[in-house]
Design a protein around this motif. Sequence first.
Motif, PDB file in Angstrom:
ATOM      1  N   GLN A 108       0.854  -1.181   0.000  1.00 62.68           N
ATOM      2  CA  GLN A 108       0.000   0.000   0.000  1.00 62.68           C
ATOM      3  C   GLN A 108       0.892   1.233   0.000  1.00 62.68           C
ATOM      4  OE1 GLN A 108      -3.081  -0.443   2.872  1.00 62.68           O
ATOM      5  NE2 GLN A 108      -4.046   1.530   2.457  1.00 62.68           N
ATOM      6  N   PRO A 109       1.067   1.907  -1.140  1.00 63.56           N
ATOM      7  CA  PRO A 109       2.042   3.014  -1.222  1.00 63.56           C
ATOM      8  C   PRO A 109       1.698   4.211  -0.339  1.00 63.56           C
ATOM      9  CG  PRO A 109       1.392   2.264  -3.415  1.00 63.56           C
ATOM     10  CD  PRO A 109       0.461   1.609  -2.450  1.00 63.56           C
ATOM     11  N   HIS A 110       0.417   4.557  -0.213  1.00 63.99           N
ATOM     12  CA  HIS A 110      -0.008   5.771   0.491  1.00 63.99           C
ATOM     13  C   HIS A 110       0.578   7.026  -0.166  1.00 63.99           C
ATOM     14  CE1 HIS A 110      -1.725   3.585   3.970  1.00 63.99           C
ATOM     15  NE2 HIS A 110      -0.700   2.769   3.845  1.00 63.99           N
ATOM     16  N   LEU A 111       1.038   6.969  -1.352  1.00 66.92           N
ATOM     17  CA  LEU A 111       1.633   8.006  -2.206  1.00 66.92           C
ATOM     18  C   LEU A 111       2.880   7.390  -2.827  1.00 66.92           C
ATOM     19  CD1 LEU A 111       1.806  10.878  -3.409  1.00 66.92           C
ATOM     20  CD2 LEU A 111       3.252  11.506  -1.478  1.00 66.92           C
ATOM     21  N   TRP A 112       2.862   7.257  -4.140  1.00 64.02           N
ATOM     22  CA  TRP A 112       4.009   6.676  -4.839  1.00 64.02           C
ATOM     23  C   TRP A 112       5.264   7.494  -4.580  1.00 64.02           C
ATOM     24  CZ3 TRP A 112       3.407   1.983  -6.667  1.00 64.02           C
ATOM     25  CH2 TRP A 112       2.151   1.558  -7.106  1.00 64.02           C
ATOM     26  N   SER A 113       6.372   6.811  -4.399  1.00 63.55           N
ATOM     27  CA  SER A 113       7.636   7.500  -4.157  1.00 63.55           C
ATOM     28  C   SER A 113       7.994   8.427  -5.309  1.00 63.55           C
ATOM     29  CB  SER A 113       8.755   6.485  -3.926  1.00 63.55           C
ATOM     30  OG  SER A 113       8.825   5.566  -5.005  1.00 63.55           O
ATOM     31  N   PHE A 114       7.663   8.030  -6.530  1.00 61.71           N
ATOM     32  CA  PHE A 114       8.018   8.865  -7.688  1.00 61.71           C
ATOM     33  C   PHE A 114       7.132  10.099  -7.801  1.00 61.71           C
ATOM     34  CE2 PHE A 114       5.511   5.199  -9.253  1.00 61.71           C
ATOM     35  CZ  PHE A 114       4.368   5.849  -9.694  1.00 61.71           C
ATOM     36  N   GLN A 115       6.055  10.170  -7.037  1.00 60.91           N
ATOM     37  CA  GLN A 115       5.248  11.392  -6.992  1.00 60.91           C
ATOM     38  C   GLN A 115       5.798  12.392  -5.979  1.00 60.91           C
ATOM     39  OE1 GLN A 115       1.321   9.256  -6.419  1.00 60.91           O
ATOM     40  NE2 GLN A 115       0.691  10.701  -8.001  1.00 60.91           N
ATOM     41  N   ALA A 116       6.577  11.891  -5.029  1.00 61.32           N
ATOM     42  CA  ALA A 116       7.108  12.751  -3.982  1.00 61.32           C
ATOM     43  C   ALA A 116       8.474  13.328  -4.324  1.00 61.32           C
ATOM     44  CB  ALA A 116       7.201  11.977  -2.667  1.00 61.32           C
ATOM     45  N   VAL A 117       9.214  12.687  -5.237  1.00 60.45           N
ATOM     46  CA  VAL A 117      10.545  13.162  -5.615  1.00 60.45           C
ATOM     47  C   VAL A 117      10.649  13.231  -7.126  1.00 60.45           C
ATOM     48  CG1 VAL A 117      11.685  12.301  -3.537  1.00 60.45           C
ATOM     49  CG2 VAL A 117      11.465  10.804  -5.514  1.00 60.45           C
ATOM     50  N   ALA A 118      11.519  14.110  -7.601  1.00 54.05           N
ATOM     51  CA  ALA A 118      11.715  14.283  -9.040  1.00 54.05           C
ATOM     52  C   ALA A 118      13.151  13.927  -9.404  1.00 54.05           C
ATOM     53  CB  ALA A 118      11.388  15.725  -9.440  1.00 54.05           C
ATOM     54  N   GLY A 119      13.507  14.129 -10.663  1.00 52.99           N
ATOM     55  CA  GLY A 119      14.875  13.915 -11.109  1.00 52.99           C
ATOM     56  C   GLY A 119      15.269  12.455 -11.142  1.00 52.99           C
ATOM     57  N   PRO A 120      16.565  12.175 -11.033  1.00 53.41           N
ATOM     58  CA  PRO A 120      17.056  10.791 -11.122  1.00 53.41           C
ATOM     59  C   PRO A 120      16.434   9.861 -10.086  1.00 53.41           C
ATOM     60  CG  PRO A 120      18.881  12.355 -11.274  1.00 53.41           C
ATOM     61  CD  PRO A 120      17.679  13.149 -10.910  1.00 53.41           C
ATOM     62  N   VAL A 121      16.209  10.358  -8.867  1.00 52.62           N
ATOM     63  CA  VAL A 121      15.616   9.501  -7.840  1.00 52.62           C
ATOM     64  C   VAL A 121      14.195   9.116  -8.230  1.00 52.62           C
ATOM     65  CG1 VAL A 121      14.916   9.357  -5.416  1.00 52.62           C
ATOM     66  CG2 VAL A 121      17.059  10.489  -6.031  1.00 52.62           C
ATOM     67  N   GLY A 122      13.455  10.057  -8.775  1.00 55.94           N
ATOM     68  CA  GLY A 122      12.107   9.750  -9.229  1.00 55.94           C
ATOM     69  C   GLY A 122      12.092   8.730 -10.345  1.00 55.94           C
ATOM     70  N   ARG A 123      13.032   8.846 -11.279  1.00 55.65           N
ATOM     71  CA  ARG A 123      13.086   7.874 -12.380  1.00 55.65           C
ATOM     72  C   ARG A 123      13.469   6.493 -11.872  1.00 55.65           C
ATOM     73  NH1 ARG A 123      15.255  12.517 -14.866  1.00 55.65           N
ATOM     74  NH2 ARG A 123      17.407  11.884 -14.491  1.00 55.65           N
ATOM     75  N   LEU A 124      14.412   6.435 -10.936  1.00 57.05           N
ATOM     76  CA  LEU A 124      14.770   5.146 -10.342  1.00 57.05           C
ATOM     77  C   LEU A 124      13.593   4.548  -9.575  1.00 57.05           C
ATOM     78  CD1 LEU A 124      18.387   5.859  -9.037  1.00 57.05           C
ATOM     79  CD2 LEU A 124      17.743   4.255 -10.840  1.00 57.05           C
TER      80      LEU A 124
END
Length: 361
Positions: A108-124
């Motif tokens: 249960q993500p409760h908010l996807w990690s890629f929605q909370a961060v941008a850039g290379p970390v978001g793509r990973l």
Amino acid sequence: MRVVHVSQPVSAGVAAVVLDLACAQRDRGWEAVVVCPPGPLADRARAAGVEVREWPAGRWPGPAVVAESVRLRRVLRGLAPDVVHLHSSKAGLVGRLVVRGRRPTLFQPHLWSFQAVAGPVGRLSRRWERFAARWTHQLVCVSDDELEAGRAAGVRGDAEVVCNGVDTGRLRPTDRLAARWRLGLPDAPTAVCVGRLAFQKGQDLLLAAWPAVLERVPGARLVLVGDGPMGERWRAAGADPSVRWWGHDDVVGDFYAAADVVVLPSRAEGMALVPLEAMACGRSVVAFDVSGVRQGLGAAGAVLPVGDVDGLAAAIAARLADPVLADREGARGRRRVELLFDRRQVADQVATLVEKVVGRG
């Protein structure tokens, strides 16, 4: 049935959902265990009679994931759960690396990690979520928007939407003046914002809108309930006597009751509990259009484009200046929460999913 809930967050919305589910499953006759870092979630779970195993874990990924994985593997090996329910991105990362689909796993993500961060970390993060779906027997999203975002990112597999719920028995409409008296707040048009003081939660956008609110409604008051990493910087940016920095408080019902309008200025959410809690208390809500807001709010307030500071100010001022409008929206919100977002319905839906994955496994 032994269900182990693993969570890195120990406060705010995720922790509240974890505790509600664990208590409901215990009352169902299952054995529910909470695995989390030391903190409020562990303390409250123990006080409620739920078994707790401590799992020290930080918020962000990095080299510490190795040690966190070793610790979690030991805990899960000792518990031998029938189902592992992973809450939030960090638990989803470490838990799926450890379990790898060998036990029925809900994420249960409760908010996807890629929605909370941008850039290379978001793509990973997107790449990881697509990969880790093979180790997820059931994806549980808290809003239609969250599921849509996952699908758009390429996350596949069985998925269901189970919206967040609140305790409609504990959170009820109560007298506004009495709540203000209990809190020591003046009897003035009052906006309340409850949430961690962090960039994602957007209190800086609300503070940017506040001068325009005061122009329209002189004498208005803003109460910010919460603390967090951005608190010191935002408080240092300027002291305004109309803004009350309350700090963290575990009992938020009086703050909702004291409000004419509750504000959610978040930049990103899965499905925030704050609007649902405010609606349960019969209060109008003004929010940015992040995941889950429209699905939750209905006609119980106003929804603005994310970052629309001028629109936010106008919507807050309109409700502070017109208590009849605000109270009418609050009454709609109360009816909507009772019908759609009671926590007992949430617990029943999750129990059905748990039984489904156990039956398959």
